[in-house]
Motif scaffolding. Structure first.
Motif, PDB file in Angstrom:
ATOM      1  N   ARG A 228       0.845  -1.196   0.000  1.00  0.00           N
ATOM      2  CA  ARG A 228       0.000   0.000   0.000  1.00  0.00           C
ATOM      3  C   ARG A 228       0.886   1.254   0.000  1.00  0.00           C
ATOM      4  O   ARG A 228       2.045   1.218   0.409  1.00  0.00           O
ATOM      5  CB  ARG A 228      -0.917   0.004   1.227  1.00  0.00           C
ATOM      6  N   MET A 229       0.306   2.331  -0.437  1.00  0.00           N
ATOM      7  CA  MET A 229       1.044   3.591  -0.511  1.00  0.00           C
ATOM      8  C   MET A 229       1.504   4.019   0.884  1.00  0.00           C
ATOM      9  O   MET A 229       0.710   4.058   1.826  1.00  0.00           O
ATOM     10  CB  MET A 229       0.158   4.674  -1.126  1.00  0.00           C
ATOM     11  N   GLY A 230       2.804   4.323   1.001  1.00  0.00           N
ATOM     12  CA  GLY A 230       3.359   4.769   2.270  1.00  0.00           C
ATOM     13  C   GLY A 230       3.782   3.653   3.195  1.00  0.00           C
ATOM     14  O   GLY A 230       4.245   3.931   4.316  1.00  0.00           O
ATOM     15  N   GLN A 231       3.624   2.403   2.786  1.00  0.00           N
ATOM     16  CA  GLN A 231       4.018   1.273   3.635  1.00  0.00           C
ATOM     17  C   GLN A 231       5.524   1.326   3.901  1.00  0.00           C
ATOM     18  O   GLN A 231       6.308   1.623   3.008  1.00  0.00           O
ATOM     19  CB  GLN A 231       3.644  -0.040   2.945  1.00  0.00           C
ATOM     20  N   PRO A 232       5.965   1.046   5.145  1.00  0.00           N
ATOM     21  CA  PRO A 232       7.398   1.116   5.448  1.00  0.00           C
ATOM     22  C   PRO A 232       8.216   0.109   4.648  1.00  0.00           C
ATOM     23  O   PRO A 232       7.791  -1.036   4.445  1.00  0.00           O
ATOM     24  CB  PRO A 232       7.461   0.806   6.947  1.00  0.00           C
ATOM     25  N   VAL A 233       9.361   0.579   4.189  1.00  0.00           N
ATOM     26  CA  VAL A 233      10.334  -0.274   3.499  1.00  0.00           C
ATOM     27  C   VAL A 233      11.565  -0.347   4.390  1.00  0.00           C
ATOM     28  O   VAL A 233      12.091   0.694   4.816  1.00  0.00           O
ATOM     29  CB  VAL A 233      10.700   0.294   2.113  1.00  0.00           C
ATOM     30  N   TYR A 234      12.016  -1.558   4.675  1.00  0.00           N
ATOM     31  CA  TYR A 234      13.106  -1.769   5.627  1.00  0.00           C
ATOM     32  C   TYR A 234      14.365  -2.269   4.918  1.00  0.00           C
ATOM     33  O   TYR A 234      14.296  -2.916   3.862  1.00  0.00           O
ATOM     34  CB  TYR A 234      12.686  -2.782   6.695  1.00  0.00           C
ATOM     35  N   ALA A 235      15.511  -1.961   5.535  1.00  0.00           N
ATOM     36  CA  ALA A 235      16.786  -2.476   5.024  1.00  0.00           C
ATOM     37  C   ALA A 235      16.811  -3.990   5.207  1.00  0.00           C
ATOM     38  O   ALA A 235      16.578  -4.494   6.307  1.00  0.00           O
ATOM     39  CB  ALA A 235      17.961  -1.830   5.760  1.00  0.00           C
ATOM     40  N   SER A 236      17.093  -4.703   4.143  1.00  0.00           N
ATOM     41  CA  SER A 236      17.070  -6.163   4.189  1.00  0.00           C
ATOM     42  C   SER A 236      18.262  -6.735   4.937  1.00  0.00           C
ATOM     43  O   SER A 236      18.224  -7.892   5.362  1.00  0.00           O
ATOM     44  CB  SER A 236      17.028  -6.718   2.767  1.00  0.00           C
ATOM     45  N   ALA A 237      19.313  -5.952   5.112  1.00  0.00           N
ATOM     46  CA  ALA A 237      20.521  -6.374   5.828  1.00  0.00           C
ATOM     47  C   ALA A 237      21.293  -5.119   6.197  1.00  0.00           C
ATOM     48  O   ALA A 237      21.083  -4.047   5.614  1.00  0.00           O
ATOM     49  CB  ALA A 237      21.377  -7.316   4.976  1.00  0.00           C
ATOM     50  N   PRO A 238      22.178  -5.201   7.188  1.00  0.00           N
ATOM     51  CA  PRO A 238      22.951  -4.008   7.558  1.00  0.00           C
ATOM     52  C   PRO A 238      23.927  -3.618   6.456  1.00  0.00           C
ATOM     53  O   PRO A 238      24.406  -4.462   5.694  1.00  0.00           O
ATOM     54  CB  PRO A 238      23.688  -4.453   8.830  1.00  0.00           C
ATOM     55  N   GLY A 239      24.214  -2.336   6.387  1.00  0.00           N
ATOM     56  CA  GLY A 239      25.161  -1.873   5.375  1.00  0.00           C
ATOM     57  C   GLY A 239      25.232  -0.368   5.308  1.00  0.00           C
ATOM     58  O   GLY A 239      24.831   0.338   6.233  1.00  0.00           O
ATOM     59  N   LYS A 240      25.713   0.130   4.176  1.00  0.00           N
ATOM     60  CA  LYS A 240      25.915   1.560   3.957  1.00  0.00           C
ATOM     61  C   LYS A 240      25.148   1.990   2.716  1.00  0.00           C
ATOM     62  O   LYS A 240      25.215   1.334   1.676  1.00  0.00           O
ATOM     63  CB  LYS A 240      27.405   1.861   3.782  1.00  0.00           C
ATOM     64  N   GLY A 278      25.794   7.595   2.167  1.00  0.00           N
ATOM     65  CA  GLY A 278      26.861   7.523   3.150  1.00  0.00           C
ATOM     66  C   GLY A 278      26.394   7.119   4.528  1.00  0.00           C
ATOM     67  O   GLY A 278      27.218   6.871   5.412  1.00  0.00           O
ATOM     68  N   GLN A 279      25.088   7.039   4.722  1.00  0.00           N
ATOM     69  CA  GLN A 279      24.533   6.682   6.031  1.00  0.00           C
ATOM     70  C   GLN A 279      24.621   5.175   6.248  1.00  0.00           C
ATOM     71  O   GLN A 279      24.367   4.374   5.346  1.00  0.00           O
ATOM     72  CB  GLN A 279      23.078   7.143   6.120  1.00  0.00           C
ATOM     73  N   THR A 280      24.984   4.782   7.462  1.00  0.00           N
ATOM     74  CA  THR A 280      25.014   3.367   7.838  1.00  0.00           C
ATOM     75  C   THR A 280      23.660   2.983   8.420  1.00  0.00           C
ATOM     76  O   THR A 280      23.131   3.686   9.287  1.00  0.00           O
ATOM     77  CB  THR A 280      26.119   3.098   8.866  1.00  0.00           C
ATOM     78  N   VAL A 281      23.120   1.869   7.929  1.00  0.00           N
ATOM     79  CA  VAL A 281      21.804   1.441   8.373  1.00  0.00           C
ATOM     80  C   VAL A 281      21.893   0.034   8.952  1.00  0.00           C
ATOM     81  O   VAL A 281      22.783  -0.750   8.600  1.00  0.00           O
ATOM     82  CB  VAL A 281      20.791   1.469   7.210  1.00  0.00           C
ATOM     83  N   ALA A 282      20.957  -0.266   9.857  1.00  0.00           N
ATOM     84  CA  ALA A 282      20.888  -1.587  10.486  1.00  0.00           C
ATOM     85  C   ALA A 282      19.850  -2.434   9.782  1.00  0.00           C
ATOM     86  O   ALA A 282      18.959  -1.928   9.076  1.00  0.00           O
ATOM     87  CB  ALA A 282      20.551  -1.445  11.972  1.00  0.00           C
ATOM     88  N   LYS A 283      19.967  -3.709   9.972  1.00  0.00           N
ATOM     89  CA  LYS A 283      18.978  -4.635   9.416  1.00  0.00           C
ATOM     90  C   LYS A 283      17.616  -4.342  10.051  1.00  0.00           C
ATOM     91  O   LYS A 283      17.488  -4.217  11.265  1.00  0.00           O
ATOM     92  CB  LYS A 283      19.405  -6.068   9.702  1.00  0.00           C
ATOM     93  N   GLY A 284      16.596  -4.179   9.212  1.00  0.00           N
ATOM     94  CA  GLY A 284      15.254  -3.889   9.704  1.00  0.00           C
ATOM     95  C   GLY A 284      14.969  -2.426   9.925  1.00  0.00           C
ATOM     96  O   GLY A 284      13.847  -2.070  10.321  1.00  0.00           O
ATOM     97  N   GLN A 285      15.933  -1.550   9.648  1.00  0.00           N
ATOM     98  CA  GLN A 285      15.707  -0.108   9.808  1.00  0.00           C
ATOM     99  C   GLN A 285      14.912   0.420   8.624  1.00  0.00           C
ATOM    100  O   GLN A 285      15.174   0.071   7.467  1.00  0.00           O
ATOM    101  CB  GLN A 285      17.045   0.620   9.903  1.00  0.00           C
TER     102      GLN A 285
END
Length: 323
Positions: A228-240, A278-285
């Protein structure tokens, strides 16, 4: 005429004829024989001059084609577009002429650059803590081996060395045996921490919850997941985050995350992007909101790339979330 006269005239006649025949042979000129030393040409073969064959192109060089962008080239080769621009000295990513050769790997640093400025290795200055004093020469009746003594470093010791009185004041070392070096106990090596920049495998998770409406093909390069429109999209794994924008045609608002040297993941058609390059993200963020930019419906186009080559995400994502 006598018989002897007749024989003399006959010999004279034949001699004249023989001389004239030699002169006639000498007047005939024959050209020197010409030998063709060139190799024979096979029937039907072309006689054009030999040409140098072009050297095979290295896999580390990419030639820009029509429709390429710096972002698409970086994605196809599993790179950060900023690194690609830096390697090739590109100031404006939009100015990428067709036919330009791009280096895909950073050239190795010369030994001089790794050793230090100018490549010169300078030995450290060592200040002696003691002056080594040797005894006088052997006498006529006694032969001894040369022995060395050490005295504390001072101006007085230097003066004593100069006038020869340091020997009487110097104390020989009590032991000539070398000092035992302290033993270093080897510690058991523990398990090395995972290297975010290595080539290790990645623990993947689903970027959104939803139904897979389009599976992986060589053309699609990924899967499409409805939502649906606006549904959260999460990082599938940690990374940059190595890309966040809308510069790749057909992807809409796109986020690309580099997980290690081997793997990238891409999240396309978002309504909003919530992370920066350049931002570091966590898995599930949460990194974006699902949308339909550059798409015919609301969906998330999700890709996993290994060394730049698209692979089937369903072979990496947990099976219990597939539908």
């Amino acid at each position: 005429m006598s018989i002897a006269s007749m024989h003399w005239h006959r010999r004279l006649f034949f001699s004249v004829v023989w001389v004239l025949s030699l002169a006639g042979c000498a007047s005939v000129r024959h050209g020197a024989p010409v030998v063709d030393r060139a190799p024979p040409v096979a029937s039907g073969a072309k006689t054009e001059p030999a040409r140098l064959h072009a050297a095979p192109r290295s896999d580390d060089i990419y030639v820009v084609k029509r429709g390429d962008t710096l972002y698409s080239i970086a994605l196809e080769h599993g790179m950060d577009y900023r690194e690609l621009a830096q390697i090739n000295g590109i100031a404006d990513p939009s100015a990428l002429p067709v036919g330009r050769e791009l280096k895909l790997k950073r050239p190795p640093e010369p030994p001089a650059a790794r050793a230090g400025t100018g490549g010169t290795v300078t030995a450290p200055l060592i200040v002696p803590s003691a002056i080594e004093v040797k005894p006088l020469g052997n006498s006529a009746t006694l032969k001894t081996e040369p022995k060395g003594y050490k005295v504390p470093y001072s101006e007085r010791a230097i003066a004593q060395v100069k006038d020869g009185t340091a020997l009487a004041l110097a104390k020989p070392e009590t032991s000539l045996s070398p000092k035992a070096e302290p033993k270093v106990e080897a510690k058991p090596e523990g398990k090395a921490p995972p290297d975010a920049e290595g080539d290790s495998e990645v623990d993947w998770a689903w970027p959104v919850s939803g139904k897979v409406i389009s599976r992986f093909t060589e053309a699609s390069k990924g899967i499409d997941i409805s939502g649906r429109m606006g549904q959260p999209v999460y990082a599938s794994a940690p990374g940059k985050v190595v890309y966040a924008g809308s510069g790749l045609r057909g992807y809409g608002k796109l986020v690309i995350i580099k997980h290690n040297n081997a793997y990238l993941s891409a999240y396309a058609h978002n309504r909003e992007i919530l992370v920066k390059e350049g931002q570091t993200v966590a898995k599930g963020q949460q990194i974006a909101e699902m949308g339909n930019t550059d798409a015919d419906q609301v969906k998330l186009h999700f890709e996993i790339r290994r060394y730049g080559k698209p692979v089937d995400p369903l072979k990496y994502l947990p099976a219990d979330r597939a539908s």
